[in-house]
Write a protein that holds these residues in place. Sequence first.
Motif: not given
Length: 298
Positions: A190-208
């Motif tokens: 539920x904070x995926x957009x933050x990581x996506x914006x910062x370019x951090x490859x957390x699992x929700x960003x890279x794998x969905x």
Amino acid sequence: MDQADRMPADWRDLFALTKPRVMSLVVFTGLCGLVAARAPIHPVIAFTAVLCIALGAGAAGALNQWYEADLDAKMRRTVKRPLPDGRLDRQSALHFGVGLSVFSVILMGVAANWLAAAWLTISILFYVFVYTVWLKPRTAQNIVIGGAAGAFPPLIGWAAATGSTPVMAWLMFAIIFLWTPPHFWALSLFVRSDYAKAGVPMLPVTAGIAATRRHILIYTLPMIAAALAPWALGYAGAIYGIVSAALNLVFLLLAIRVAGNRATEPSGMAPEKKLFGFSILYLFVLFGALVADRLVLA
């Protein structure tokens, strides 16, 4: 906000660098390791050992924020930290983190023993260099491997009390290590957009989102096995066994709900938020029950 409009840094900014919310869990699990060891230790030495664990965790948090100041400035939930908000300069944060690290390790070695000091050193270096510098910006498995950083406190506490790290101490390490991925991934959803914006490859960003939910459920299973191991192997009795079974059943049911959730917006992620909240309570109660059980068996 212009530099002239900002309030000067004070002790609260330095305290914020230590990540006090994270530190509270570190202190608790470190204390549990020390008490669960059931070894005679002077109260002053015990207090000093736990203090050193807290200072070491705070030092690691400060160095993490020093290194990630630019990254924190890009994320909504971290933009108000002292460094991105401009209340503290990076050099001061670096000196504070390094100084606190050295002080905590030396004090642990002098007050308790050098094995505990060595594990404290490893925990700080692991969090800063392995997790923060190497894993976090490079791989979605950052929290899987990096979770070891938060698993060291009970090991350190046990070593401080006994000068050794037996199987039970490593089981406590394993519980936290395996608990960290489902705990943190629930938050990251539920904070995926933050990581996506910062370019951090957390699992929700890279794998969905869907893959992350499946991973939460998958990683819950070995966590449950580790949590039941102290009772199954005879290191804990019925008190811990009953509490652990109940907690793990609830955790599993929440993880199943998360895996079955189809919402893609934070507003629809109530199961994830419930799991994240319960996961914190889970670890506090689980370790509390383990300590109570071992004291009864003493």
